[in-house]
Design an enzyme around this catalytic site. Structure first.
Site, PDB file in Angstrom:
ATOM      1  CG  HIS A   1     -23.929  13.036  -2.989  1.00  0.00           C
ATOM      2  ND1 HIS A   1     -23.772  12.539  -4.268  1.00  0.00           N
ATOM      3  CD2 HIS A   1     -25.250  12.884  -2.697  1.00  0.00           C
ATOM      4  CE1 HIS A   1     -24.944  12.126  -4.726  1.00  0.00           C
ATOM      5  NE2 HIS A   1     -25.855  12.316  -3.791  1.00  0.00           N
TER       6      HIS A   1
ATOM      7  CB  SER B   1     -28.695   9.884  -3.216  1.00  0.00           C
ATOM      8  OG  SER B   1     -28.745  10.965  -2.327  1.00  0.00           O
TER       9      SER B   1
END
Length: 235
Positions: free
Chosen positions: A162, A126
């Site tokens: 994501h 991330s």
């Protein structure tokens, strides 16, 4: 050889994300327990993040784990010396904007670059994926997804994490930001997918979940985007 492993972790499934961490350890290619340092700056060095890492790797014979925290001061006497002795650095998720500000205040970008050039595997999920690139969409500024373009830029592309189909707004936001020119073209990963770069070039994508994909996304010159599917190797 310089290596970066940029990952979209599996949200809500620490066991699957751990498989990606284990892959990063394997990239070090050492015949002893790998010195593996977790850097949770993006979560403000939250004790819960530190505990998760210790629980995941504290009893793993393949790993000699450590954690670098910077709040309220570095937890090691010589940050550069500590990081240069590692085989793998794993940067956790959280606020990429806050993380980069803290890193720059402590001189981390220069130290990390030296580690990268000296063969330490640079990895993360991330925020820990975006940081190696020019940037990507982030909710670090507000509840909306805005362009972050102040990353380390060792990889001359943007990055979307994501990037799953369905109700994940990051996928749409990333393509809109690339199409508008707010971000340069780059690579996106769905949950459970990691991008392995060697000497600044993408070597392959890998995944811990079947059916997941990576994507090459570029502007089409007309305000939109074009994308190319990258099928990862299942690990």
């Amino acid at each position: 050889m310089s290596q970066i492993f940029a990952v979209s972790g599996v949200l809500g499934d620490g066991a699957k994300t751990r498989g990606l961490l284990s892959y990063a350890v394997a990239l070090a290619g050492v015949d002893r327990p790998a010195r593996f340092c977790f850097i949770p700056t993006a979560q403000g060095d939250h004790p819960g993040a530190v505990q998760w890492f210790k629980a995941a790797f504290g009893n793993d014979p393949a790993v000699e784990p450590s954690v670098l925290t910077l709040f309220t001061e570095p937890n090691v006497p010589d940050v550069r010396k500590h990081l240069l002795t590692q085989d793998v650095l794993w940067v956790g998720g959280g606020s990429v904007v806050n993380m980069m500000a803290v890193w720059r205040a402590h001189g981390l970008p220069e130290i990390l670059h030296e580690c990268w050039q000296n063969g330490v595997v640079m990895a993360g999920e991330s925020a820990g994926s975006l940081c190696w690139h020019i940037g990507g969409p982030t909710d670090s500024f507000s509840s909306s997804l805005d362009a972050f373009s102040n990353g380390l830029g060792w990889l001359p592309w943007s990055n979307g994490v994501h990037d799953d189909l369905g109700d994940q707004p990051r996928r749409t936001a990333y393509r809109a930001l690339v199409g508008s020119g707010a971000l340069p073209g780059g690579y996106a990963t769905e949950d459970g997918v990691g991008l392995h770069y060697v000497d600044g070039e993408l070597k392959e994508a890998v995944a811990v979940l079947p059916g997941k994909r990576a994507w090459k996304v570029d502007a089409d010159g007309n305000g939109g985007h074009r994308e190319t599917e990258i099928v990862p190797k299942l690990i």
